[in-house]
Write a protein that holds these residues in place. Structure first.
Motif, mmCIF file in Angstrom:
data_model
loop_
_atom_site.group_PDB
_atom_site.id
_atom_site.type_symbol
_atom_site.label_atom_id
_atom_site.label_comp_id
_atom_site.label_asym_id
_atom_site.label_seq_id
_atom_site.Cartn_x
_atom_site.Cartn_y
_atom_site.Cartn_z
ATOM 1 N N THR A 1 0.867 -1.175 0.000
ATOM 2 C CA THR A 1 0.000 0.000 0.000
ATOM 3 C C THR A 1 0.909 1.231 0.000
ATOM 4 O O THR A 1 2.111 1.125 0.289
ATOM 5 C CB THR A 1 -0.880 0.027 1.250
ATOM 6 N N PRO A 2 0.382 2.413 -0.303
ATOM 7 C CA PRO A 2 1.231 3.610 -0.239
ATOM 8 C C PRO A 2 1.919 3.784 1.121
ATOM 9 O O PRO A 2 3.100 4.149 1.178
ATOM 10 C CB PRO A 2 0.251 4.752 -0.532
ATOM 11 N N ALA A 3 1.200 3.502 2.209
ATOM 12 C CA ALA A 3 1.801 3.644 3.541
ATOM 13 C C ALA A 3 2.906 2.617 3.763
ATOM 14 O O ALA A 3 3.969 2.935 4.326
ATOM 15 C CB ALA A 3 0.726 3.507 4.620
ATOM 16 N N GLN A 4 2.685 1.381 3.336
ATOM 17 C CA GLN A 4 3.713 0.348 3.467
ATOM 18 C C GLN A 4 4.933 0.689 2.624
ATOM 19 O O GLN A 4 6.072 0.516 3.058
ATOM 20 C CB GLN A 4 3.152 -1.012 3.056
ATOM 21 N N ARG A 5 4.687 1.193 1.417
ATOM 22 C CA ARG A 5 5.794 1.552 0.521
ATOM 23 C C ARG A 5 6.643 2.656 1.146
ATOM 24 O O ARG A 5 7.877 2.631 1.083
ATOM 25 C CB ARG A 5 5.226 1.988 -0.832
ATOM 26 N N ALA A 6 5.976 3.627 1.750
ATOM 27 C CA ALA A 6 6.702 4.720 2.398
ATOM 28 C C ALA A 6 7.492 4.218 3.600
ATOM 29 O O ALA A 6 8.621 4.667 3.854
ATOM 30 C CB ALA A 6 5.724 5.818 2.825
ATOM 31 N N LEU A 7 6.941 3.261 4.349
ATOM 32 C CA LEU A 7 7.654 2.706 5.501
ATOM 33 C C LEU A 7 8.849 1.884 5.043
ATOM 34 O O LEU A 7 9.931 1.949 5.649
ATOM 35 C CB LEU A 7 6.710 1.858 6.351
ATOM 36 N N VAL A 8 8.677 1.108 3.975
ATOM 37 C CA VAL A 8 9.806 0.356 3.422
ATOM 38 C C VAL A 8 10.934 1.321 3.046
ATOM 39 O O VAL A 8 12.110 1.066 3.341
ATOM 40 C CB VAL A 8 9.368 -0.466 2.190
ATOM 41 N N ALA A 9 10.590 2.442 2.438
ATOM 42 C CA ALA A 9 11.602 3.426 2.059
ATOM 43 C C ALA A 9 12.301 3.991 3.289
ATOM 44 O O ALA A 9 13.538 4.082 3.341
ATOM 45 C CB ALA A 9 10.954 4.551 1.247
ATOM 46 N N ALA A 10 11.522 4.353 4.304
ATOM 47 C CA ALA A 10 12.108 4.944 5.512
ATOM 48 C C ALA A 10 13.028 3.965 6.227
ATOM 49 O O ALA A 10 14.139 4.324 6.648
ATOM 50 C CB ALA A 10 10.988 5.403 6.454
ATOM 51 N N ALA B 1 19.890 4.362 0.523
ATOM 52 C CA ALA B 1 19.030 3.350 -0.092
ATOM 53 C C ALA B 1 17.981 3.943 -1.016
ATOM 54 O O ALA B 1 17.706 3.399 -2.086
ATOM 55 C CB ALA B 1 18.360 2.517 1.001
ATOM 56 N N ILE B 2 17.381 5.044 -0.615
ATOM 57 C CA ILE B 2 16.327 5.624 -1.445
ATOM 58 C C ILE B 2 16.890 6.096 -2.776
ATOM 59 O O ILE B 2 16.329 5.814 -3.845
ATOM 60 C CB ILE B 2 15.612 6.764 -0.695
ATOM 61 N N ALA B 3 18.015 6.803 -2.740
ATOM 62 C CA ALA B 3 18.625 7.289 -3.979
ATOM 63 C C ALA B 3 19.050 6.145 -4.891
ATOM 64 O O ALA B 3 19.073 6.288 -6.113
ATOM 65 C CB ALA B 3 19.826 8.185 -3.656
ATOM 66 N N ILE C 1 12.906 -3.691 -3.650
ATOM 67 C CA ILE C 1 12.275 -4.595 -2.690
ATOM 68 C C ILE C 1 10.871 -4.973 -3.168
ATOM 69 O O ILE C 1 10.487 -6.151 -3.119
ATOM 70 C CB ILE C 1 12.242 -3.960 -1.283
ATOM 71 N N GLU C 2 10.119 -3.993 -3.645
ATOM 72 C CA GLU C 2 8.765 -4.322 -4.122
ATOM 73 C C GLU C 2 8.834 -5.217 -5.358
ATOM 74 O O GLU C 2 8.017 -6.139 -5.514
ATOM 75 C CB GLU C 2 7.976 -3.053 -4.434
ATOM 76 N N HIS C 3 9.811 -4.988 -6.216
ATOM 77 C CA HIS C 3 9.997 -5.858 -7.385
ATOM 78 C C HIS C 3 10.299 -7.288 -6.941
ATOM 79 O O HIS C 3 9.718 -8.250 -7.461
ATOM 80 C CB HIS C 3 11.143 -5.333 -8.251
ATOM 81 N N LEU D 1 6.328 -5.473 8.817
ATOM 82 C CA LEU D 1 5.980 -4.051 8.746
ATOM 83 C C LEU D 1 4.827 -3.731 9.689
ATOM 84 O O LEU D 1 4.848 -2.711 10.387
ATOM 85 C CB LEU D 1 5.610 -3.674 7.308
ATOM 86 N N ALA D 2 3.824 -4.611 9.735
ATOM 87 C CA ALA D 2 2.673 -4.396 10.624
ATOM 88 C C ALA D 2 3.086 -4.450 12.088
ATOM 89 O O ALA D 2 2.617 -3.648 12.915
ATOM 90 C CB ALA D 2 1.598 -5.444 10.337
ATOM 91 N N ALA D 3 3.991 -5.376 12.422
ATOM 92 C CA ALA D 3 4.447 -5.505 13.810
ATOM 93 C C ALA D 3 5.247 -4.282 14.242
ATOM 94 O O ALA D 3 5.122 -3.808 15.382
ATOM 95 C CB ALA D 3 5.280 -6.777 13.967
ATOM 96 N N ILE D 4 6.059 -3.757 13.336
ATOM 97 C CA ILE D 4 6.831 -2.545 13.639
ATOM 98 C C ILE D 4 5.881 -1.368 13.857
ATOM 99 O O ILE D 4 6.061 -0.562 14.779
ATOM 100 C CB ILE D 4 7.838 -2.255 12.515
ATOM 101 N N ASP D 5 4.865 -1.266 13.006
ATOM 102 C CA ASP D 5 3.893 -0.184 13.146
ATOM 103 C C ASP D 5 3.154 -0.289 14.480
ATOM 104 O O ASP D 5 2.947 0.718 15.171
ATOM 105 C CB ASP D 5 2.896 -0.251 11.994
ATOM 106 N N ALA D 6 2.761 -1.514 14.843
ATOM 107 C CA ALA D 6 2.046 -1.703 16.108
ATOM 108 C C ALA D 6 2.920 -1.322 17.295
ATOM 109 O O ALA D 6 2.460 -0.681 18.249
ATOM 110 C CB ALA D 6 1.581 -3.155 16.227
#
Length: 200
Positions: free
Chosen positions: A60-69, A83-85, A92-94, A112-117
């Protein structure tokens, strides 16, 4: 390099390293613990049906942004791009869309969900909105398995970040010193003068 972290059709005249070859070399460092999608892409495991159409959308957009961060916290920008550059989040998504099976995706999405929680519990905000120091703390908890499924997620995610980074043009040509053809042998070359890992 395009936004998806893949090599452009017309690479630089000084950059001709095949990404899959680079992946195989780097993936070998992880040994038996190599995350399955990377093992498949490197040719170490049987390959399931591969997506050959449009790039798969996994996050999702939120997950994608968290993966980037989080990828930027693992491989941050210093005197060389992070990493972002280097296009690591798209890489990773590929990998998750084209080389992973359901169990592999569940591991990453669950982590990702566990980290968010945990971020909501500790900092009363989603992990994406946490400060860099707080994100580092969350990654440390994950690495130490203090978050459900943390250690398995962290190792898989770390491998994705490192292979994505060091097989990118940024990782090979800027983080390392790229030598298309090895130079003269110098057995007395001072170790103190080496500030980059050479790649060729």
């Amino acid at each position: 390099m395009d936004q998806g972290g893949t090599m452009a059709a017309e690479p630089s005249a000084h950059f001709s390293l095949d990404r899959r070859t680079a992946l195989a070399g780097i993936a070998g460092v992880f040994g038996a613990s190599l995350f399955a999608p990377l093992a498949r892409a490197a040719g170490y495991e049987p390959i399931p049906k591969i997506n050959t159409g449009k790039p798969a959308v996994v996050f999702t957009p939120a997950q994608r942004a968290l993966v980037a961060a989080l990828s930027e916290r693992i491989m941050p920008t210093t005197d060389t791009p992070g990493a972002i550059a280097a296009g690591v989040p798209d890489y990773i998504e590929h990998m998750m869309g084209d080389w992973a099976v359901s169990d592999d995706r569940d591991l990453i999405l669950g982590g990702l969900a566990a980290i968010d929680a945990r971020s909501m519990a500790d900092f009363q905000k989603p992990a994406l909105k946490a400060s860099s120091a707080q994100q580092d703390a969350l990654l440390t908890l994950t690495m130490n398995d203090a978050i459900p499924g943390g250690a398995k997620f962290f190792e898989a995610f770390r491998q994705l970040v490192l292979t994505g980074y060091f097989t990118s043009e940024v990782g090979i040509m800027q983080e390392r010193s790229y030598l298309p053809v090895p130079g003269d042998y110098d057995g007395a070359y001072p170790a103190s003068k080496i500030d980059r890992i050479f790649s060729s």
